[in-house]
Motif scaffolding. Structure first.
Motif: not given
Length: 556
Positions: A361-362, A381-382, A389-390, A447-449
């Motif tokens: 999510d943005a 946090k996204s 999320s962390l 955000a980047i996973d």
């Protein structure tokens, strides 16, 4: 604190013939062998291209159309490539390539600069004989939003690591004396989540303290990468150490645990990289090793993150006589594929896993807290379908026009598609610190996973720096900080206290929340910090004439 090394070597016995591989070789794609390669979106079409660097041949970029690659000559080398990287250093939305080269291996004083203005051209970039440009990196070391060049400098028998402003005006920031040059590994991260970059070299981890750097961990690793393998919100170190793979678990400020992931008596590990290959949200390890006895051979394997500091060799991939493995989502389908080099080709192995991976999510709730010429940008946090999320990293844009990236480029397209597969420029932090001149600025965040997939950008925020009284701050007394970790208190010591009666000390956190207010009635003021969160705070000294002096400190 540095804890002793914990011998938890994980040596997994397995049968190569029994492997049911999750990765399938893309035999329909033909790419020649090379000495190094990099996946990067050269033509901004949202698809990752591959740039090949070969020792003495012309270098090529292979453009990907979603099905196959077509070759185009990037440039013709006249020398041996030592190191290369890509970054949008001119903040124009195009990735620019840099490589160090040498006429022979004893010389490496030049950087080759590939200008990207729709097509590439190159020029020799002589940064001076006093600098040894064998290895380098780009990061914003002085928090002005602009990428700096981080390289090494030689003087007699020692190496000085300096930070140069990218305009090459020879502005030096906190040189560090070292006995060895940099090796090929990622050298910067925010290890203590305080918004200030820390530096890793082959002889130690250095933290920015005031105007200098201090060693907080000594080592002799040969390759490394940063990532949050245990989803605790702290960057951990993956490293090759004494020919084995180790993980340095970052449990908090100055608190490191070591444990072995893999090591064999007849092999030595060459490289190790983080990436979530199985879409379970945690990062795994892609490793390369070599065996010299009884005969020379190399192999590539994956160590799967099983949780609880356990990594097991996966049966999803095992390659013999391959080199330089990299994780890459070459087909943009949401899972990490693998590319590697063999003697006759550069090969892509497609990940056939059926578990989808969607974009995070943005980020939301953008906020800007301004303290004179310093701004703290923060966001919530996204959420992501797999990555905790962390463990999400974040990528910020900063410009002087709406939608602009004049100061900080995210290395992403406006829709969030990444131009290069890396962590975000803000690492795990949900805030960014910038020191800026007077003006109005615009910013957004993505955000980047753990598979390097980027979210859409947040809604744009803006703020204005108005520094009217900075020149008057010289009339206010200076002050210093001393923290007592045992009794959880902070002592603020002021100079010339008798000249500044009527002053007040206010302490706020990075979100502007007031933590303490106290009148200045002595030269030493003690403030209890019990229950305060570790991180960045601002100490604000104000007087009856509305003069304000602000200093930043980190609470450990």
């Amino acid at each position: 604190m540095i804890k002793r090394m914990i011998p938890v070597a994980i040596l997994i016995a397995f049968s190569v013939n029994a492997i049911a591989q999750q990765f399938e070789e893309k035999t329909s794609i033909n790419i020649p062998s090379c000495s190094r390669f990099k996946f990067v979106d050269i033509n901004n079409d949202g698809l990752l291209d591959i740039v090949l660097f070969s020792a003495y041949d012309g270098d090529n970029v292979f453009y990907f159309n979603g099905v196959d690659y077509s070759s185009s000559l990037l440039m013709t080398l006249r020398s041996y490539i030592i190191w290369f990287d890509f970054a949008d250093t001119y903040n124009n939305g195009h990735m620019i390539g840099y490589s160090t080269f040498a006429i022979d291996l004893s010389m490496c004083d030049y950087v080759e600069l590939f200008y990207n203005v729709g097509s590439y051209s190159s020029t020799d970039w002589d940064i001076g004989s006093e600098y040894r440009s064998k290895y380098f990196s780009y990061d914003d070391f002085d928090n002005d939003g602009i990428l700096d060049l981080f390289t090494s400098s030689e003087s007699q028998d020692w190496v000085e690591i300096v930070n140069l402003d990218f305009s090459l005006n020879s502005e030096e920031i906190s040189p560090i004396s070292e006995s060895q040059i940099l090796h090929q590994f990622e050298i910067t991260t925010d290890v203590d989540n305080n918004g200030i970059l820390d530096i890793l070299t082959d002889s130690g981890l250095y933290e920015r303290q005031g105007n200098g750097y201090s060693a907080i961990w000594n080592n002799n690793i040969t390759s490394s990468a940063w990532g949050d393998y245990d989803s605790d919100g702290m960057m951990d170190l993956l490293a090759v150490y004494n020919d084995s793979i180790i993980i340095v678990n970052n449990s908090g400020i100055y608190d490191f645990d070591f444990f072995y992931v893999g090591g064999f008596p007849d092999k030595r590990y060459i490289s190790a990289k983080w990436g979530d290959y199985d879409n379970d949200g945690d990062i795994d390890i892609l490793a390369e090793d070599e065996k010299t006895i009884p005969m020379y051979e190399t192999s590539v394997k994956i160590f799967e993150n099983k949780g609880g500091n356990i990594f097991e060799i996966s049966d999803s991939l095992y390659l013999f006589d391959y080199y330089y493995p990299q994780f890459t989502d070459f087909d943009s389908d949401g899972d990490l594929d693998i590319a590697a080099v063999r003697e006759d080709a550069t090969v892509i192995f497609e990940n056939t896993i059926e578990i989808p991976n969607y974009s995070p999510d943005a980020p939301t709730n953008l906020s800007a807290q301004i303290h004179n010429d310093t701004v703290i940008l923060s966001w919530n946090k996204s959420l992501d379908d797999h990555t905790n999320s962390l463990s999400l990293t974040y990528n910020i844009t900063l410009g002087t026009t709406s939608g602009g990236i004049e100061l900080t480029s995210p290395n992403s397209l406006p829709n969030g598609t990444r131009l290069i597969e890396e962590k975000g420029n803000q690492f795990l932090d949900t805030f960014a610190i910038f020191i800026l001149p007077v003006g109005t600025y615009y910013w957004s965040v993505q955000a980047i996973d753990n598979s390097f997939k980027g979210s859409e950008f947040s809604e744009e925020g803006s703020f204005t720096i108005v520094v009217n009284d900075v020149e008057k701050q010289v009339y206010l007394t200076d002050f210093t900080f001393e923290q007592d970790l045992l009794y959880e208190s902070l002592t603020i010591t002021l100079e010339n206290i008798y000249s500044f009666s009527g002053c007040t000390i206010t302490i706020t956190d990075i979100n502007g929340r007031v933590k303490a207010v106290t009148p200045v009635n002595s030269e030493s003021i003690k403030i209890e910090t019990v229950g305060w969160t570790k991180g960045i705070y601002f100490c604000i000294l104000s007087d009856s004439k509305n003069l304000i002096k602000t200093k930043k400190f980190v609470l450990f």
